[in-house]
Design a protein around this motif. Structure first.
Motif, PDB file in Angstrom:
ATOM      1  N   VAL A 164       0.874  -1.240  -0.048  1.00 41.44           N
ATOM      2  CA  VAL A 164       0.039  -0.054  -0.022  1.00 41.44           C
ATOM      3  C   VAL A 164       0.948   1.136   0.038  1.00 41.44           C
ATOM      4  O   VAL A 164       2.140   1.163   0.334  1.00 41.44           O
ATOM      5  CB  VAL A 164      -0.960  -0.009   1.197  1.00 41.44           C
ATOM      6  N   GLY A 165       0.140   2.481  -0.444  1.00 37.68           N
ATOM      7  CA  GLY A 165       1.185   3.549  -0.389  1.00 37.68           C
ATOM      8  C   GLY A 165       0.384   4.617  -1.515  1.00 37.68           C
ATOM      9  O   GLY A 165      -0.901   4.592  -1.533  1.00 37.68           O
ATOM     10  N   LEU A 166       1.325   5.490  -1.997  1.00 32.90           N
ATOM     11  CA  LEU A 166       0.862   6.339  -2.985  1.00 32.90           C
ATOM     12  C   LEU A 166       1.203   6.208  -4.234  1.00 32.90           C
ATOM     13  O   LEU A 166       2.266   5.482  -4.550  1.00 32.90           O
ATOM     14  CB  LEU A 166       1.733   7.730  -2.589  1.00 32.90           C
ATOM     15  N   TYR A 167       0.680   6.641  -5.305  1.00 26.83           N
ATOM     16  CA  TYR A 167       0.966   6.573  -6.628  1.00 26.83           C
ATOM     17  C   TYR A 167       1.155   7.805  -7.190  1.00 26.83           C
ATOM     18  O   TYR A 167       0.172   8.793  -6.893  1.00 26.83           O
ATOM     19  CB  TYR A 167       0.069   5.602  -7.520  1.00 26.83           C
ATOM     20  N   ARG A 168       1.889   8.048  -8.317  1.00 26.87           N
ATOM     21  CA  ARG A 168       1.928   9.374  -9.004  1.00 26.87           C
ATOM     22  C   ARG A 168       1.967   9.137 -10.618  1.00 26.87           C
ATOM     23  O   ARG A 168       2.933   8.365 -10.757  1.00 26.87           O
ATOM     24  CB  ARG A 168       3.148  10.090  -8.476  1.00 26.87           C
ATOM     25  N   GLY A 210       7.990  14.555 -17.177  1.00 23.91           N
ATOM     26  CA  GLY A 210       8.707  14.967 -15.953  1.00 23.91           C
ATOM     27  C   GLY A 210       7.646  15.755 -15.176  1.00 23.91           C
ATOM     28  O   GLY A 210       8.043  16.061 -14.001  1.00 23.91           O
ATOM     29  N   ARG A 211       6.412  15.924 -15.263  1.00 26.60           N
ATOM     30  CA  ARG A 211       5.377  16.972 -14.555  1.00 26.60           C
ATOM     31  C   ARG A 211       4.294  16.049 -13.959  1.00 26.60           C
ATOM     32  O   ARG A 211       3.978  14.890 -14.648  1.00 26.60           O
ATOM     33  CB  ARG A 211       4.829  17.871 -15.497  1.00 26.60           C
ATOM     34  N   SER A 212       4.175  16.142 -12.722  1.00 25.51           N
ATOM     35  CA  SER A 212       3.278  15.349 -11.875  1.00 25.51           C
ATOM     36  C   SER A 212       1.898  15.817 -12.384  1.00 25.51           C
ATOM     37  O   SER A 212       1.577  16.960 -12.210  1.00 25.51           O
ATOM     38  CB  SER A 212       3.351  15.731 -10.488  1.00 25.51           C
ATOM     39  N   MET A 213       1.019  14.714 -12.949  1.00 25.52           N
ATOM     40  CA  MET A 213      -0.223  15.103 -13.453  1.00 25.52           C
ATOM     41  C   MET A 213      -1.306  14.449 -12.547  1.00 25.52           C
ATOM     42  O   MET A 213      -2.405  15.128 -12.353  1.00 25.52           O
ATOM     43  CB  MET A 213      -0.353  14.221 -14.871  1.00 25.52           C
ATOM     44  N   ALA A 214      -0.927  13.473 -11.889  1.00 25.70           N
ATOM     45  CA  ALA A 214      -2.270  13.007 -10.844  1.00 25.70           C
ATOM     46  C   ALA A 214      -1.324  12.181  -9.598  1.00 25.70           C
ATOM     47  O   ALA A 214      -0.167  11.640  -9.944  1.00 25.70           O
ATOM     48  CB  ALA A 214      -2.943  11.953 -11.511  1.00 25.70           C
ATOM     49  N   LEU A 215      -1.957  12.335  -8.557  1.00 27.05           N
ATOM     50  CA  LEU A 215      -1.243  11.585  -7.315  1.00 27.05           C
ATOM     51  C   LEU A 215      -2.514  10.989  -6.513  1.00 27.05           C
ATOM     52  O   LEU A 215      -3.455  11.619  -6.349  1.00 27.05           O
ATOM     53  CB  LEU A 215      -0.664  12.524  -6.475  1.00 27.05           C
ATOM     54  N   GLY A 216      -2.176   9.863  -5.792  1.00 26.13           N
ATOM     55  CA  GLY A 216      -3.572   9.447  -4.980  1.00 26.13           C
ATOM     56  C   GLY A 216      -2.881   8.188  -4.194  1.00 26.13           C
ATOM     57  O   GLY A 216      -1.577   8.078  -4.289  1.00 26.13           O
ATOM     58  N   THR A 217      -3.669   7.568  -3.456  1.00 26.91           N
ATOM     59  CA  THR A 217      -3.269   6.420  -2.629  1.00 26.91           C
ATOM     60  C   THR A 217      -3.912   5.238  -3.369  1.00 26.91           C
ATOM     61  O   THR A 217      -5.086   5.066  -3.318  1.00 26.91           O
ATOM     62  CB  THR A 217      -3.915   6.822  -1.029  1.00 26.91           C
ATOM     63  N   GLY A 218      -3.199   4.112  -2.872  1.00 30.99           N
ATOM     64  CA  GLY A 218      -3.698   2.955  -3.054  1.00 30.99           C
ATOM     65  C   GLY A 218      -3.830   2.030  -1.849  1.00 30.99           C
ATOM     66  O   GLY A 218      -2.520   1.490  -1.357  1.00 30.99           O
ATOM     67  N   THR A 219      -4.778   2.052  -1.110  1.00 30.85           N
ATOM     68  CA  THR A 219      -4.623   1.512   0.353  1.00 30.85           C
ATOM     69  C   THR A 219      -5.721   0.256   0.553  1.00 30.85           C
ATOM     70  O   THR A 219      -6.104   0.066   1.487  1.00 30.85           O
ATOM     71  CB  THR A 219      -4.769   2.641   1.333  1.00 30.85           C
ATOM     72  N   ASP A 220      -6.159  -0.383  -0.469  1.00 32.84           N
ATOM     73  CA  ASP A 220      -7.128  -1.170  -0.300  1.00 32.84           C
ATOM     74  C   ASP A 220      -6.779  -2.578   0.286  1.00 32.84           C
ATOM     75  O   ASP A 220      -5.419  -2.898   0.109  1.00 32.84           O
ATOM     76  CB  ASP A 220      -7.401  -1.767  -1.771  1.00 32.84           C
ATOM     77  N   LYS A 221      -7.320  -3.226   1.089  1.00 36.97           N
ATOM     78  CA  LYS A 221      -7.204  -4.337   2.084  1.00 36.97           C
ATOM     79  C   LYS A 221      -6.763  -5.459   1.168  1.00 36.97           C
ATOM     80  O   LYS A 221      -5.739  -6.249   1.202  1.00 36.97           O
ATOM     81  CB  LYS A 221      -8.042  -4.841   3.138  1.00 36.97           C
ATOM     82  N   THR A 230       4.366   2.454   1.342  1.00 39.22           N
ATOM     83  CA  THR A 230       4.502   2.627   2.750  1.00 39.22           C
ATOM     84  C   THR A 230       4.585   1.358   3.461  1.00 39.22           C
ATOM     85  O   THR A 230       4.826   1.445   4.842  1.00 39.22           O
ATOM     86  CB  THR A 230       3.471   3.657   3.403  1.00 39.22           C
ATOM     87  N   GLY A 231       4.347   0.394   3.268  1.00 35.08           N
ATOM     88  CA  GLY A 231       4.222  -1.154   3.799  1.00 35.08           C
ATOM     89  C   GLY A 231       2.882  -1.851   3.352  1.00 35.08           C
ATOM     90  O   GLY A 231       2.613  -1.606   2.258  1.00 35.08           O
ATOM     91  N   SER A 232       2.583  -2.499   4.173  1.00 30.33           N
ATOM     92  CA  SER A 232       1.594  -3.612   3.872  1.00 30.33           C
ATOM     93  C   SER A 232       0.639  -4.009   5.144  1.00 30.33           C
ATOM     94  O   SER A 232       0.042  -4.907   5.022  1.00 30.33           O
ATOM     95  CB  SER A 232       2.285  -4.707   3.476  1.00 30.33           C
ATOM     96  N   GLY A 233       0.267  -3.098   5.825  1.00 30.24           N
ATOM     97  CA  GLY A 233      -0.858  -3.269   6.816  1.00 30.24           C
ATOM     98  C   GLY A 233      -1.598  -2.176   7.122  1.00 30.24           C
ATOM     99  O   GLY A 233      -1.461  -1.203   6.688  1.00 30.24           O
ATOM    100  N   PRO A 234      -2.580  -2.080   8.445  1.00 30.49           N
ATOM    101  CA  PRO A 234      -3.128  -0.800   8.548  1.00 30.49           C
ATOM    102  C   PRO A 234      -2.571   0.315   8.980  1.00 30.49           C
ATOM    103  O   PRO A 234      -2.891   1.249   8.657  1.00 30.49           O
ATOM    104  CB  PRO A 234      -4.060  -1.610   9.946  1.00 30.49           C
ATOM    105  N   TYR A 235      -1.308   0.065   9.490  1.00 34.05           N
ATOM    106  CA  TYR A 235      -0.390   1.336   9.730  1.00 34.05           C
ATOM    107  C   TYR A 235       0.110   1.836   8.688  1.00 34.05           C
ATOM    108  O   TYR A 235      -0.131   3.125   8.414  1.00 34.05           O
ATOM    109  CB  TYR A 235       0.584   0.930  10.862  1.00 34.05           C
ATOM    110  N   ALA A 236       0.551   1.069   7.798  1.00 38.42           N
ATOM    111  CA  ALA A 236       1.125   1.770   6.572  1.00 38.42           C
ATOM    112  C   ALA A 236      -0.316   2.318   5.478  1.00 38.42           C
ATOM    113  O   ALA A 236       0.198   3.443   4.980  1.00 38.42           O
ATOM    114  CB  ALA A 236       1.378   0.555   5.776  1.00 38.42           C
ATOM    115  N   ARG A 237      -1.489   1.770   5.643  1.00 42.56           N
ATOM    116  CA  ARG A 237      -2.652   2.480   5.180  1.00 42.56           C
ATOM    117  C   ARG A 237      -2.882   3.800   5.723  1.00 42.56           C
ATOM    118  O   ARG A 237      -2.922   4.747   4.828  1.00 42.56           O
ATOM    119  CB  ARG A 237      -3.811   1.327   5.142  1.00 42.56           C
TER     120      ARG A 237
END
Length: 169
Positions: free
Chosen positions: A39-43, A48-59, A100-107
């Motif tokens: 789990v973590g963030l995607y961009r 070279g320019r950031s177009m979109a950013l979000g999180t991927g935190t599904d269990k 960020t990791g792989s558990g509830p704390y990482a989410r």
């Protein structure tokens, strides 16, 4: 925390987390199964320019599921403006992930990091116009149908037999 201390996320400042972005080979060409448990963030970047950013935190599916939402046939990742643009430019975008990791704390860390990363990278496609977002939310709240309690049916007591205090059988 004093006024001049940098906030920490999982024990690290945002600037340290920002050094952890990794480019995903193959980007949006295929499902990234190696990221299923992460789990973590995607961009997404374009030239070279950031177009979109979000999180991927599904269990179930982690960041891989979120990335595949933008390329599969269904509309699950494309209900919003940024998702439609990602799908439309999927063959030209570079994909970066910050694990960020792989558990509830990482989410939790991933969700907390999203706002500072948005401020740092200022992605063009999903930086919201807060005034219009706030107005839309307020409109939805005002127009929401209020639930009214349903009246209970009135129940008549059983008739009593003459001369007794007990209901008739």
């Amino acid at each position: 925390m004093t006024k001049h201390q940098t906030p920490l996320f999982g024990g690290k400042p945002v600037e340290e987390w920002d050094l952890s972005w990794v480019r995903v080979p193959g980007g949006l060409e295929r499902h990234q199964s190696q990221l299923t448990e992460e789990v973590g963030l995607y961009r997404y970047t374009l030239n070279g320019r950031s177009m979109a950013l979000g999180t991927g935190t599904d269990k179930k599916g982690g960041i891989a599921k979120r990335l595949s939402d933008f390329i599969r046939l269904g509309w699950s990742g494309r209900y919003h403006h940024a998702g439609q643009l990602i799908f439309g430019h999927r063959d030209r975008l570079e994909v970066w992930v910050l694990i960020t990791g792989s558990g509830p704390y990482a989410r939790k860390i991933a969700r907390l990091l999203k706002a500072p990363m948005m401020a740092l990278h200022q992605p063009a496609w999903n930086a919201p116009d807060t005034s219009s977002v706030a107005k839309a939310k307020a409109r939805r709240r005002r127009s929401a149908v209020k639930a009214t309690p349903v009246p209970r049916p009135y129940m008549l007591p059983k008739p009593r037999e003459a001369g007794t205090t007990q209901p008739a059988a």
